[in-house]
Design a protein around this motif. Structure first.
Motif, PDB file in Angstrom:
ATOM      1  N   GLY A   1      18.849  13.891 -50.644  1.00  0.00           N
ATOM      2  CA  GLY A   1      18.158  14.353 -51.842  1.00  0.00           C
ATOM      3  C   GLY A   1      19.267  14.794 -52.781  1.00  0.00           C
ATOM      4  O   GLY A   1      19.829  15.866 -52.612  1.00  0.00           O
ATOM      5  N   GLN A   2      19.633  13.961 -53.738  1.00  0.00           N
ATOM      6  CA  GLN A   2      20.885  14.159 -54.463  1.00  0.00           C
ATOM      7  C   GLN A   2      20.721  14.964 -55.747  1.00  0.00           C
ATOM      8  O   GLN A   2      21.652  15.139 -56.510  1.00  0.00           O
ATOM      9  CB  GLN A   2      21.503  12.791 -54.763  1.00  0.00           C
ATOM     10  CG  GLN A   2      22.939  12.825 -55.219  1.00  0.00           C
ATOM     11  CD  GLN A   2      23.868  13.453 -54.200  1.00  0.00           C
ATOM     12  OE1 GLN A   2      24.167  12.862 -53.178  1.00  0.00           O
ATOM     13  NE2 GLN A   2      24.319  14.676 -54.465  1.00  0.00           N
ATOM     14  N   THR A   3      19.523  15.482 -55.988  1.00  0.00           N
ATOM     15  CA  THR A   3      19.305  16.231 -57.215  1.00  0.00           C
ATOM     16  C   THR A   3      20.216  17.444 -57.281  1.00  0.00           C
ATOM     17  O   THR A   3      20.364  18.173 -56.311  1.00  0.00           O
ATOM     18  CB  THR A   3      17.837  16.680 -57.292  1.00  0.00           C
ATOM     19  OG1 THR A   3      17.017  15.527 -57.212  1.00  0.00           O
ATOM     20  CG2 THR A   3      17.562  17.405 -58.604  1.00  0.00           C
ATOM     21  N   SER A   4      20.806  17.655 -58.438  1.00  0.00           N
ATOM     22  CA  SER A   4      21.674  18.811 -58.617  1.00  0.00           C
ATOM     23  C   SER A   4      20.858  20.094 -58.521  1.00  0.00           C
ATOM     24  O   SER A   4      19.689  20.134 -58.860  1.00  0.00           O
ATOM     25  CB  SER A   4      22.362  18.743 -59.981  1.00  0.00           C
ATOM     26  OG  SER A   4      23.104  19.910 -60.187  1.00  0.00           O
ATOM     27  N   GLU A   5      21.483  21.125 -58.049  1.00  0.00           N
ATOM     28  CA  GLU A   5      20.772  22.394 -57.858  1.00  0.00           C
ATOM     29  C   GLU A   5      21.320  23.459 -58.800  1.00  0.00           C
ATOM     30  O   GLU A   5      21.420  24.622 -58.454  1.00  0.00           O
ATOM     31  CB  GLU A   5      20.917  22.834 -56.401  1.00  0.00           C
ATOM     32  CG  GLU A   5      20.271  21.844 -55.447  1.00  0.00           C
ATOM     33  CD  GLU A   5      20.818  21.955 -54.041  1.00  0.00           C
ATOM     34  OE1 GLU A   5      21.896  22.538 -53.861  1.00  0.00           O
ATOM     35  OE2 GLU A   5      20.139  21.468 -53.134  1.00  0.00           O
ATOM     36  N   GLY A   6      21.708  23.036 -60.019  1.00  0.00           N
ATOM     37  CA  GLY A   6      22.218  23.996 -60.976  1.00  0.00           C
ATOM     38  C   GLY A   6      23.702  24.199 -60.812  1.00  0.00           C
ATOM     39  O   GLY A   6      24.379  24.723 -61.675  1.00  0.00           O
ATOM     40  N   ASN A   7      24.211  23.817 -59.698  1.00  0.00           N
ATOM     41  CA  ASN A   7      25.650  23.813 -59.467  1.00  0.00           C
ATOM     42  C   ASN A   7      25.966  22.402 -59.006  1.00  0.00           C
ATOM     43  O   ASN A   7      25.255  21.468 -59.329  1.00  0.00           O
ATOM     44  CB  ASN A   7      26.013  24.863 -58.415  1.00  0.00           C
ATOM     45  CG  ASN A   7      27.471  25.240 -58.480  1.00  0.00           C
ATOM     46  OD1 ASN A   7      28.298  24.423 -58.857  1.00  0.00           O
ATOM     47  ND2 ASN A   7      27.768  26.469 -58.132  1.00  0.00           N
ATOM     48  N   SER A   8      26.979  22.216 -58.257  1.00  0.00           N
ATOM     49  CA  SER A   8      27.284  20.884 -57.768  1.00  0.00           C
ATOM     50  C   SER A   8      26.329  20.519 -56.643  1.00  0.00           C
ATOM     51  O   SER A   8      26.206  21.258 -55.674  1.00  0.00           O
ATOM     52  CB  SER A   8      28.723  20.831 -57.258  1.00  0.00           C
ATOM     53  OG  SER A   8      29.603  20.997 -58.329  1.00  0.00           O
ATOM     54  N   GLY A   9      25.651  19.382 -56.786  1.00  0.00           N
ATOM     55  CA  GLY A   9      24.770  18.910 -55.730  1.00  0.00           C
ATOM     56  C   GLY A   9      25.571  18.106 -54.731  1.00  0.00           C
ATOM     57  O   GLY A   9      25.524  16.884 -54.717  1.00  0.00           O
ATOM     58  N   MET A  10      26.336  18.801 -53.918  1.00  0.00           N
ATOM     59  CA  MET A  10      27.233  18.116 -52.979  1.00  0.00           C
ATOM     60  C   MET A  10      26.507  17.821 -51.671  1.00  0.00           C
ATOM     61  O   MET A  10      25.752  18.643 -51.172  1.00  0.00           O
ATOM     62  CB  MET A  10      28.466  18.975 -52.717  1.00  0.00           C
ATOM     63  CG  MET A  10      29.355  19.127 -53.929  1.00  0.00           C
ATOM     64  SD  MET A  10      30.855  20.040 -53.567  1.00  0.00           S
ATOM     65  CE  MET A  10      30.193  21.701 -53.435  1.00  0.00           C
ATOM     66  N   ARG A  11      26.779  16.632 -51.135  1.00  0.00           N
ATOM     67  CA  ARG A  11      26.162  16.236 -49.879  1.00  0.00           C
ATOM     68  C   ARG A  11      27.203  15.521 -49.007  1.00  0.00           C
ATOM     69  O   ARG A  11      28.107  14.871 -49.532  1.00  0.00           O
ATOM     70  CB  ARG A  11      25.000  15.263 -50.112  1.00  0.00           C
ATOM     71  CG  ARG A  11      23.884  15.789 -50.984  1.00  0.00           C
ATOM     72  CD  ARG A  11      23.026  16.805 -50.243  1.00  0.00           C
ATOM     73  NE  ARG A  11      21.884  17.215 -51.040  1.00  0.00           N
ATOM     74  CZ  ARG A  11      21.905  18.231 -51.914  1.00  0.00           C
ATOM     75  NH1 ARG A  11      23.030  18.900 -52.096  1.00  0.00           N
ATOM     76  NH2 ARG A  11      20.828  18.543 -52.605  1.00  0.00           N
ATOM     77  N   SER A  12      27.027  15.642 -47.714  1.00  0.00           N
ATOM     78  CA  SER A  12      27.839  14.873 -46.784  1.00  0.00           C
ATOM     79  C   SER A  12      26.926  14.397 -45.670  1.00  0.00           C
ATOM     80  O   SER A  12      26.098  15.167 -45.167  1.00  0.00           O
ATOM     81  CB  SER A  12      28.977  15.726 -46.211  1.00  0.00           C
ATOM     82  OG  SER A  12      29.814  14.938 -45.387  1.00  0.00           O
TER      83      SER A  12
END
Lengths: 66, 189
Positions: free
Chosen positions: B129-140
């Motif tokens: 779920g790659q939506t930004s969360e107001g900061n960096s939407g980082m995923r691994s």
């Protein structure tokens, strides 16, 4: 600008075109001279274009992260 | 108590049951361990993902500090990986992504396998779920598959992402493995 790191030359290039269109000949030395174009439909930007893009991105990042 | 020493190597044939302190194996031991191929590659540079399904095409051997590999290595051409020998391989693919804007949307990473060097099917997928969360939407995310390589000229692997927008940055590079694939031969096919 919500990026987690201060933009560098790699990110500036990434923002010029989508996809894997470039890489560097020396991964330990990511400089303008070491840029390799992987996508035949893209051309190597001038050093001035890269620097302008990098400055634009870094300024935006600095303003957002002050 | 009297102690009787047995020459096990001379006294036993076949498999020694686990209950009797054996391994139940009759073969399979190799000096240095049974893993004979281990290799790792990384995406050469970070890039902004293109909308839709796109294969990763620019790879290099990992150059991280202290890296190692075993035996013959994988070969790669235009994003297609060829195995050095037949066998059962554990293939792992990790991706590091970052939403550039709040407009980023769902994102998939996939592993594709061909059995005939032609038609590929996805065998493993990672969903972000790659939506930004107001900061960096980082995923691994790391995905895996066990691949039975019966013929090295026919069974091959490649990797792809499927992005709903062009607002996702895929981390690459060389100092750390952020988007990378590993190949470990677990045994015979």
């Amino acid at each position: 600008m919500v990026l987690s790191f201060r933009p560098n030359i790699e990110y500036a290039l990434a923002c010029m075109h989508d996809g894997q269109w470039f890489t560097f000949s020396d991964p330990d030395n990511k400089t303008y001279e070491n840029i390799i174009i992987l996508d035949d439909t893209k051309s190597k930007p001038t050093e001035e274009e890269v620097n302008t893009k990098l400055t634009e991105l870094q300024t935006a990042w600095d303003n957002a992260n002050d | 108590m009297a102690l009787i020493k047995l020459n096990v190597a001379r006294a036993l044939t076949g498999a020694t049951p686990v209950a009797n302190g054996g391994t139940a194996l009759t073969s399979g031991f190799v000096n240095g361990g049974s893993v004979t191929v281990a290799d790792m590659w990384q995406v050469t540079s970070g890039f902004v993902c293109t909308t839709g399904t796109n294969y990763f095409t620019a790879w290099s051997h990992t150059t991280t500090r202290g890296k190692g590999y075993l035996a013959s290595t994988m070969s790669e051409s235009s994003g297609v990986f060829t195995f050095p020998s037949t066998g059962i391989y554990l293939v792992q693919f990790m991706m590091g992504t970052e939403a550039q804007t709040s407009n980023a949307d769902n994102f998939f990473g996939r592993m594709y396998v061909t059995l005939d060097d032609s038609s590929y099917e996805a065998v493993s997928a990672g969903l972000f779920g790659q939506t930004s969360e107001g900061n960096s939407g980082m995923r691994s995310k790391t995905i895996h598959a066990l691949v039975d390589v019966t013929d090295t000229s026919q069974v091959k692997v490649k990797f792809a992402y499927d992005s709903a927008s062009n607002a996702v940055y895929m981390h690459g590079g060389h100092l750390q493995n952020e988007t990378a694939a590993s190949f470990i031969r677990m045994g015979d096919t």
